[in-house]
Design an enzyme around this catalytic site. Structure first.
Site, PDB file in Angstrom:
ATOM      1  N   CYS B 162      18.517  -9.971  -2.379  1.00 32.83           N
ATOM      2  CA  CYS B 162      19.300 -10.944  -3.140  1.00 32.83           C
ATOM      3  C   CYS B 162      18.430 -12.013  -3.792  1.00 32.83           C
ATOM      4  O   CYS B 162      18.935 -12.890  -4.494  1.00 32.83           O
ATOM      5  CB  CYS B 162      20.363 -11.547  -2.242  1.00 32.83           C
ATOM      6  N   HIS B 302      21.966 -21.040  -3.351  1.00 30.52           N
ATOM      7  CA  HIS B 302      22.166 -19.617  -3.037  1.00 30.52           C
ATOM      8  C   HIS B 302      23.558 -19.438  -2.437  1.00 30.52           C
ATOM      9  O   HIS B 302      24.297 -18.552  -2.842  1.00 30.52           O
ATOM     10  CB  HIS B 302      21.077 -19.149  -2.073  1.00 30.52           C
ATOM     11  N   GLU B 313      20.024 -23.325   4.223  1.00 27.53           N
ATOM     12  CA  GLU B 313      19.658 -23.762   2.869  1.00 27.53           C
ATOM     13  C   GLU B 313      19.777 -25.283   2.766  1.00 27.53           C
ATOM     14  O   GLU B 313      18.933 -25.950   2.168  1.00 27.53           O
ATOM     15  CB  GLU B 313      20.552 -23.091   1.816  1.00 27.53           C
ATOM     16  N   LYS B 334      28.597 -18.869  -6.622  1.00 28.29           N
ATOM     17  CA  LYS B 334      29.087 -17.616  -6.003  1.00 28.29           C
ATOM     18  C   LYS B 334      30.539 -17.769  -5.550  1.00 28.29           C
ATOM     19  O   LYS B 334      31.216 -16.770  -5.308  1.00 28.29           O
ATOM     20  CB  LYS B 334      28.206 -17.207  -4.820  1.00 28.29           C
ATOM     21  N   HIS B 339      28.978 -12.470  -4.971  1.00 21.17           N
ATOM     22  CA  HIS B 339      27.540 -12.342  -4.799  1.00 21.17           C
ATOM     23  C   HIS B 339      27.039 -11.103  -5.545  1.00 21.17           C
ATOM     24  O   HIS B 339      27.326  -9.978  -5.144  1.00 21.17           O
ATOM     25  CB  HIS B 339      27.212 -12.258  -3.306  1.00 21.17           C
ATOM     26  N   PHE B 399      17.699 -10.550   2.070  1.00 22.21           N
ATOM     27  CA  PHE B 399      17.376  -9.798   3.288  1.00 22.21           C
ATOM     28  C   PHE B 399      15.915  -9.372   3.203  1.00 22.21           C
ATOM     29  O   PHE B 399      15.451  -8.914   2.160  1.00 22.21           O
ATOM     30  CB  PHE B 399      18.251  -8.537   3.405  1.00 22.21           C
TER      31      PHE B 399
END
Lengths: 81, 412
Positions: B162, B302, B313, B334, B339, B399
């Protein structure tokens, strides 16, 4: 058993589906590479779709001999016999 | 002195708009792109999650049938967004040997791969299309864009889950700074609303299960967030050496002033709970941009809406910006788009550039009860940003422990 006219029409449909070429452009004397600008990858897709449509087998080594649309029509016609 | 890199073209195809003007209009209003899926595979495989945020304009409505046939859906989105960005840049002449592509994906050609696997098993190898491999390869999108534009200074595919889309901008900046290219088409594309990734993300409890209310499922920073919502689409940005843009009198949206990429080396999926890797990325990106903490007025976070992801974050932002964070308007787009995985960084970069250019932070929807552990100044309705010289950040984490940050500076 499909007639040569039916095979031509069927091939034109397959070529149109793969390349977007107008079916009328697919004529017996047209070369797949020089006239219709079909590359080897598209040609293999067309061959496999033709096999399914007409119930024939077109061996890989035969594909290079199918230079024109007419060659393909004749081969399919003969293979059906 | 490093070459300055500016942004001169924007493109996007997303769940809240099939082009940049539509997406941006909706991003300011605050709309949800998430809807119940009507595909038969949802019930056929009894998937636990029944909704996603599909692209609002299918790529097959824009591309010709023959174009679409030879491209995986992810590459279709890439070509659509890149064409819009290219047109928007107004570039009419370019040295094609100095034009590069950096187009990312997180997952790549999953539709092509698994359709071909079905064909192989059901009909045999003869029926597997010869284009299968070139369509499923992860560089398919970059290659398609390179072919479309005639970009010959390299076509690159950063892959970092991502964070991929943001990493593409990082690479694009490096390509221009190092003198390897003058213009880069940078972006990311994803088309993974497919039963297999949906099942896998469900198994790891990463997806929201709010099946009865998809529009309110993506709710970053909300106390009741329960996972992310799958999105799809692409974003594209034309990066250009400043002197190249000035020489042709281009409209300049802003400067890609700095970027950074770090790795957590902590866990394959869980973010470092202290956000150390993200903190290092934030600090390094600001340093790269020669920006002060106090220059930052806006962050496109994010913020995917997962219970475990949103907080680290915040921790990283706090560690990087300190008390100045109170003055920073944070948007979690998002909440609207879902996403977009490997495309998310590119789409959010487009939003961040527009936020700086228009001095307007886009809306974060569905924030009803803000998580008290995440005391950010979240932009719930679109808000004006300060005049003067500012920077904005866009963060992406993936990830694998990938952290990528970009810094956008105003030029207007």
């Amino acid at each position: 058993m499909a007639s040569n006219e039916e095979i031509l029409a069927g091939l034109a449909e397959i070529v149109n589906e793969e390349t977007g070429l107008a079916p009328e452009a697919v004529e017996l004397d047209k070369s797949f590479t020089d006239d219709l600008d079909i590359d080897s990858i598209s040609m293999m897709t067309i061959v496999v779709n033709a096999e399914e449509k007409f119930g024939v087998r077109i061996p890989d080594e035969e594909v290079k001999n199918l230079k024109t649309v007419g060659d393909a029509v004749n081969f399919i016609s003969g293979a059906q016999a | 002195m490093a070459r300055k890199v500016v942004i001169t073209g924007l493109g996007a195809t997303t769940p809240i708009g099939g082009d940049v003007p539509t997406m941006w209009k909706n991003a300011l209003i605050g709309v949800s792109g998430a809807h119940t899926l009507t595909d038969d595979w949802v019930t056929k495989y009894d998937l636990p999650v029944h909704f996603a945020a599909k692209a609002s304009t299918p790529a097959t409505e824009i591309l010709t049938r023959v174009e679409a046939k030879r491209l995986d859906p992810s590459s279709q989105f890439a070509v659509v967004a890149a064409r819009e960005a290219w047109k928007d840049s107004g570039i009419t002449e370019v040295d094609h040997d100095r034009l590069a592509v950096a187009f990312a994906t997180g997952i790549g050609g999953v539709w092509t791969l698994l359709d071909a696997w079905d064909t192989l098993r059901e009909k045999g190898p003869r029926r597997v299309l010869p284009m299968t491999v070139p369509m499923l390869m992860p560089n398919g999108a970059a290659a398609a864009v390179s072919l479309d534009l005639g970009a010959r200074a390299g076509a690159h595919t950063p892959v970092s889950a991502c964070a991929s889309g943001t990493e593409a901008l990082h690479l694009g900046l490096e390509l221009i700074r190092s003198g390897k290219a003058d213009v880069v088409m940078a972006g990311g594309a994803e088309a993974a609303i497919h039963p297999l990734p949906m099942a896998s993300f469900s198994s790891m409890q990463a997806l929201s299960r709010r099946n009865d209310d998809p529009e309110h499922a993506s709710r970053p920073y909300d106390r009741d967030r329960d996972g992310f919502v799958m999105g799809e689409g692409a974003g594209a940005l034309v990066l250009e050496a400043e002197e190249h843009a000035l020489a042709r009198g281009a409209r300049i949206y802003g400067e890609l002033a700095g970027t950074s990429v770090t790795a957590d080396a902590y866990h394959i999926t869980a973010p470092d709970p202290e956000g150390l890797g993200a903190t290092r990325a934030l600090k390094a990106a600001l340093f790269d941009a020669r920006a002060q903490d106090t220059d930052v007025v806006h962050v496109n976070a994010h913020a995917t809406s997962t219970p475990v992801g949103d907080k680290p974050e915040y921790t990283a932002l706090k560690a990087s910006l300190g008390n100045h964070l109170e003055n920073v308007a944070v948007s979690a787009t998002k909440s609207q788009t879902g996403h977009l995985l490997g495309a998310s960084g590119a789409v959010e970069a487009v939003m961040t550039v527009l936020a700086v250019y228009n001095r307007k932070a886009p809306a974060t929807i569905n924030l009803e009860n803000q998580d008290p552990e995440i005391p950010l100044d979240v932009v719930t309705t679109a808000r004006d940003l300060p005049a003067g010289d500012v920077v904005a950040l866009s963060n992406s984490f993936g990830f694998g422990g990938h952290n990528a940050v970009i810094v956008i500076r105003n030029t207007n």
